[in-house]
Design a protein around this motif. Structure first.
Motif, mmCIF file in Angstrom:
data_model
loop_
_atom_site.group_PDB
_atom_site.id
_atom_site.type_symbol
_atom_site.label_atom_id
_atom_site.label_comp_id
_atom_site.label_asym_id
_atom_site.label_seq_id
_atom_site.Cartn_x
_atom_site.Cartn_y
_atom_site.Cartn_z
ATOM 1 N N HIS A 1 -77.510 -22.119 60.035
ATOM 2 C CA HIS A 1 -76.115 -21.978 60.461
ATOM 3 C C HIS A 1 -75.852 -20.629 61.124
ATOM 4 N N GLY A 2 -76.916 -19.831 61.312
ATOM 5 C CA GLY A 2 -76.802 -18.621 62.112
ATOM 6 C C GLY A 2 -76.533 -17.334 61.367
ATOM 7 N N GLN B 1 -79.829 -19.663 57.523
ATOM 8 C CA GLN B 1 -80.442 -19.397 58.820
ATOM 9 C C GLN B 1 -80.098 -20.489 59.830
ATOM 10 N N LYS C 1 -72.190 -17.562 62.157
ATOM 11 C CA LYS C 1 -73.155 -17.043 63.125
ATOM 12 C C LYS C 1 -73.023 -15.523 63.250
ATOM 13 N N ASP D 1 -67.812 -20.781 60.334
ATOM 14 C CA ASP D 1 -68.550 -20.088 61.384
ATOM 15 C C ASP D 1 -69.215 -18.873 60.751
#
Length: 461
Positions: free
Chosen positions: A143-144, A141, A107, A105
């Motif tokens: 993947h946030g 980008q 993001k 994660d």
């Protein structure tokens, strides 16, 4: 053109503007019409950034630009951000074989990546026509992630000027996350003892609780450069057009040292002017060409074919009515690496085997009839390691399907050096090469049919 007064003619500088005015006045003296409506010059935008300040801190430890980190000024924007988490994500790539973002994660977080790529990745991307130089930033980008840190092992870097390189696009369809190259020292301050395991195959992703502060402040200057266009109207086929092009820009000055660019491309520029004079004289004598001719002096070539790119993206005259582009870039010297044939009587012909089956026989016939130069096709080889076919302004016409011939003398020891000066020009050979271009242009401008477009466009590599 290659005098000290023009200061090396770097794009979007005073020296380039002086050269453009000189060319415009020469076109006016011949009676050529303005090639861009009521103007002889076709402007296009250029941008340049100045770094005002930057900073990088990890847990209140400050690091120094160039010694510990640096970044591309043109490819980043002004930003200030702080984060308490940094996610290490290996190489930061994702495809059918390897996904460094699996189960991560990121993001709204900063990702830290190794430089380079895993074995086989680049070839897989090239084979799938997906590779680009921002692939790490693209993946981050998608993947946030909000910023990318790329670990490099070559710090400290030589300090760069606070004023960055010029660039052509400021209004981008996509802006990447902030991307900063960092030293191993910074990486170690984030990873601690894990840094020593960085290259172990079993070490992959990990999140680090570190307070990091990034800051970039820059100012963008909106500049301008121009192509210079002189137009000679034809007679019964005047709606069709032949383009004769050369770039008049060069590298400018480095501190107080002028890069004169006498051969590159002063030689092509003065040949363009002499060709314009010859065709103007013919028209004044009642023997003008059937097709119209655009004498196109481009700037921005040394920056990446900018002027010709702008023209072919915003053509003043329809490209579908453009029979060919004859591009002249360096025809005043000899190639010291050419070991066969007569070095006093040759020219490299580039691109005549592409796009149109009319090009080669016409070029050969004009040379056989008038100039009898050795026509060297060395750089037509698709495996040419120098990629010469892709490196001058004709290519922007070729990528639009317009048949091209590029006239070239080769790479010599003064290429892109301050020593490319007028005293080293072989004027007899320059004149003979220019005569071949004249006769070729004359035939193209007066034949009944436009050059056929019956060969496949060569793809850029």
């Amino acid at each position: 053109i290659a005098s000290a007064g023009f200061e090396g003619r770097e794009t979007a500088t005073a020296g380039q503007r002086k050269a453009a005015a000189f060319i415009e006045n020469f076109f006016k003296s011949l009676g050529l019409r303005p090639g861009n409506g009521n103007d002889y010059q076709l402007p296009y935008p250029v941008y340049q950034d100045t770094l005002l300040s930057s900073g990088l801190k990890v847990n209140d430890q400050s690091f120094r630009i160039f010694e510990d980190y640096d970044f591309s000024l043109a490819n980043n924007y002004s930003a200030t951000l702080g984060s308490s988490q940094i996610v290490y994500a290996g190489y930061g790539v994702s495809d059918s074989v390897q996904d460094d973002y699996k189960d991560l994660d990121v993001k709204g977080k900063i990702v830290m990546l190794k430089s380079g790529y895993p074995p086989g990745f680049v070839q897989r991307q090239v084979n799938g026509r997906r590779f680009n130089s921002f692939i790490k930033q693209d993946e981050a980008q998608q993947h946030g992630a909000i910023a990318v840190l790329i670990i490099q092992n070559n710090f400290p870097h030589t300090p760069a000027p606070l004023r960055g390189n010029m660039y052509r696009e400021v209004y981008r369809a996509k802006n990447h996350p902030v991307s900063i190259n960092i030293s191993e020292k910074i990486a170690r301050s984030i990873m601690g003892g894990d840094f020593d395991s960085l290259n172990h195959a079993e070490f992959h992703a990990k999140t680090y609780q570190r307070d990091i502060w990034l800051s970039i402040r820059k100012e963008t200057e909106f500049l301008q450069s121009t192509d210079v266009l002189g137009y000679l109207e034809g007679s019964d086929l005047k709606e069709e057009l032949l383009v004769i092009s050369a770039h008049y820009d060069h590298l400018g000055k480095r501190d107080s040292v002028i890069y004169y660019g006498a051969d590159d491309d002063g030689s092509g520029t003065v040949a363009l002017l002499e060709l314009a004079a010859a065709f103007s004289k013919a028209k004044a004598a009642g023997k003008g060409p059937r097709r119209s001719i655009l004498f196109l002096a481009n700037s921005g070539e040394e920056k990446g074919l900018w002027g010709s790119y702008y023209y072919t993206e915003h053509p003043v005259y329809p490209l579908e009515k453009t029979t060919a582009d004859l591009n002249i870039d360096m025809i005043g010297r000899k190639d010291p690496g050419r070991k066969t044939g007569d070095s006093n009587n040759y020219v490299y012909i580039v691109g005549d085997d592409k796009l149109s089956s009319d090009l080669h026989p016409l070029s050969v016939a004009m040379n056989k009839k008038y100039t009898k130069l050795e026509l060297d096709y060395k750089f037509n080889d698709p495996a040419d390691p120098l990629r010469i076919y892709y490196r001058s302004d004709h290519y922007n016409f070729a990528r639009k399907g317009v048949p091209v011939i590029f006239y070239f003398d080769g790479i010599h020891h003064d290429y892109h050096r301050p020593t490319d000066t007028v005293d080293k020009i072989d004027f007899d050979l320059l004149e003979k090469r220019a005569r071949l271009i004249f006769y070729t242009a004359w035939e193209m401008a007066n034949r009944n049919e436009m050059m056929k477009r019956d060969l496949k466009l060569a793809e850029s590599r």
